[in-house]
Design an enzyme around this catalytic site. Structure first.
Site, PDB file in Angstrom:
ATOM      1  N   ASP A  51      43.536  39.704  33.057  1.00 49.62           N
ATOM      2  CA  ASP A  51      42.711  39.836  34.151  1.00 49.62           C
ATOM      3  C   ASP A  51      43.195  39.488  35.601  1.00 49.62           C
ATOM      4  O   ASP A  51      42.339  38.893  36.137  1.00 49.62           O
ATOM      5  CB  ASP A  51      41.208  39.644  34.062  1.00 49.62           C
ATOM      6  N   GLU A 226      36.136  49.508  32.062  1.00 52.05           N
ATOM      7  CA  GLU A 226      36.058  48.327  32.663  1.00 52.05           C
ATOM      8  C   GLU A 226      37.046  48.053  33.720  1.00 52.05           C
ATOM      9  O   GLU A 226      37.951  48.768  34.224  1.00 52.05           O
ATOM     10  CB  GLU A 226      36.071  47.408  31.655  1.00 52.05           C
ATOM     11  N   HIS A 291      43.654  46.082  33.411  1.00 49.12           N
ATOM     12  CA  HIS A 291      42.699  45.317  34.382  1.00 49.12           C
ATOM     13  C   HIS A 291      43.649  44.717  35.651  1.00 49.12           C
ATOM     14  O   HIS A 291      44.134  43.670  35.746  1.00 49.12           O
ATOM     15  CB  HIS A 291      42.254  43.973  33.456  1.00 49.12           C
TER      16      HIS A 291
END
Length: 354
Positions: A51, A226, A291
């Site tokens: 991330d 996401e 991400h």
């Protein structure tokens, strides 16, 4: 008389020899060889870093990634030298409580003259307890000063599982975009947006922007949208997100597009690209790329993508995910073209200006 003349002659010879000019020794200059400065870098940038996030300000890059147990910042003037930047722990969670475990996806933002870090945390049950939190710091350098907990960022009427908050500013208004559940008893992850009245407060109801509708968004143990990130170019706002579950090597990037003057709370203003925009490249040692974040080169002339990926298949959601970066371009219509993941270990030109 002869003796005196000999003595005088000797003194004269000594005087003449003493006044003789001596030739200096030959000068040999010292050659200093400047150090060889590499013009290339290689991926991955670090051995671990799920991330990844990068924020630019005043000539520096601030890098963050999921550590799981704290919030850490790296500050560097050159992204290609990220590995030599010291890692500073700026916040450590309490030993127990609602934000004591599973510290995920921190993002640093400079808003209204102060620094804010948005992150995800929970009490230890990641499948039901994860929520969004924010820290505040008024120091000039976010690696210094005191970080103050501002608490959770949420709407009490929609208090469901929520992760990966990021900030969108459009039409003079600020919004929070995140990934969450539709209700308490669901697990599918969708993308939501809400207006903000200040950097730590949501106002009004959330709006769903995207759900995993295509098969490439439904791989792994759960359908997932996401890790939303914002990119703007040519009068358009792009919302780039991660699709499918991180347990799958089919984890990839998807994209929504809206006009840069549209109301982002109007779901109809967004158009989803029906195919993924960045996918696994097994021959490059890149599995489940996603991400991501964006940044500019130091000379301001290049756009760069930073993302995490696994180096081998079936490594899933753990610390094996490592950060990589590569430049990207735009197509004639202004949409980004991320290309394909570059090979790990390949010598690549450093960002412009480094």
């Amino acid at each position: 008389m002869f003796k005196l003349r000999s003595i005088l002659t000797g003194w004269l010879l000594i005087g003449l020899l003493g006044c003789a000019k001596k030739e200096p020794a030959p000068f040999t200059p010292t050659v200093v060889t400047p150090p060889v400065v590499s013009t290339t870098y290689t991926n991955p940038l670090l051995s671990s870093g799920p991330d990844p996030w990068v924020y630019q300000k005043d000539g520096f890059y601030y890098y963050m990634a999921t550590t799981g147990n704290n919030v850490t910042l790296r500050k560097t003037a050159k992204m290609s030298e990220l590995s030599s930047a010291p890692a500073t722990v700026v916040w450590t969670p309490p030993s127990n409580g609602a934000n004591s475990r599973d510290i995920w996806a921190p993002e640093l933002h400079f808003l209204d003259g102060k620094w804010y870090i948005y992150f995800t945390a929970g009490p230890g049950n990641c499948c039901g307890g994860q929520r969004m939190w924010v820290l505040e710091n008024s120091a000039a350098d976010p690696t210094t000063g005191t970080w103050i907990e501002k608490g959770r960022v949420f709407n009490p009427n929609e208090d469901f599982w929520a992760i990966d908050p990021t900030v969108l500013e459009q039409n003079g208004q600020r919004y929070l975009v995140w990934s969450g559940h539709a209700a308490a008893n669901t697990e599918e992850q969708r993308l939501y947006i809400s207006r903000m009245s200040n950097p730590w407060t949501l106002t009004g109801a959330r709006v769903e922007l995207s759900r995993p509708q295509f098969r490439w968004e439904q791989q792994g143990v759960l359908p997932v949208n996401e890790g939303p990130q914002i990119l703007k170019n040519a009068g358009k706002t792009f919302l780039v997100y991660s699709a499918s579950h991180c347990t799958s090597d089919d984890y990839a990037l998807g994209m929504l597009t809206a006009s840069a003057t549209a109301d982002p709370m109007n779901a109809a203003a967004w158009t989803k690209t029906p195919t993924p925009v960045f996918v696994t490249n097994a021959t490059a040692g890149t599995y489940g790329p996603g991400h991501n974040a964006f940044f500019k080169s130091k000379d301001g002339q290049q756009d760069w993508l930073i993302y995490h990926a696994n180096s081998r298949p079936n490594q899933g959601c753990g610390d094996a995910r490592n950060p990589r970066m590569q430049p990207f371009t735009y197509r004639a219509d202004g949409t980004p073209d991320f290309g394909t993941p570059v090979s790990i270990g390949a010598a690549l030109p450093r960002p412009g200006g480094e």
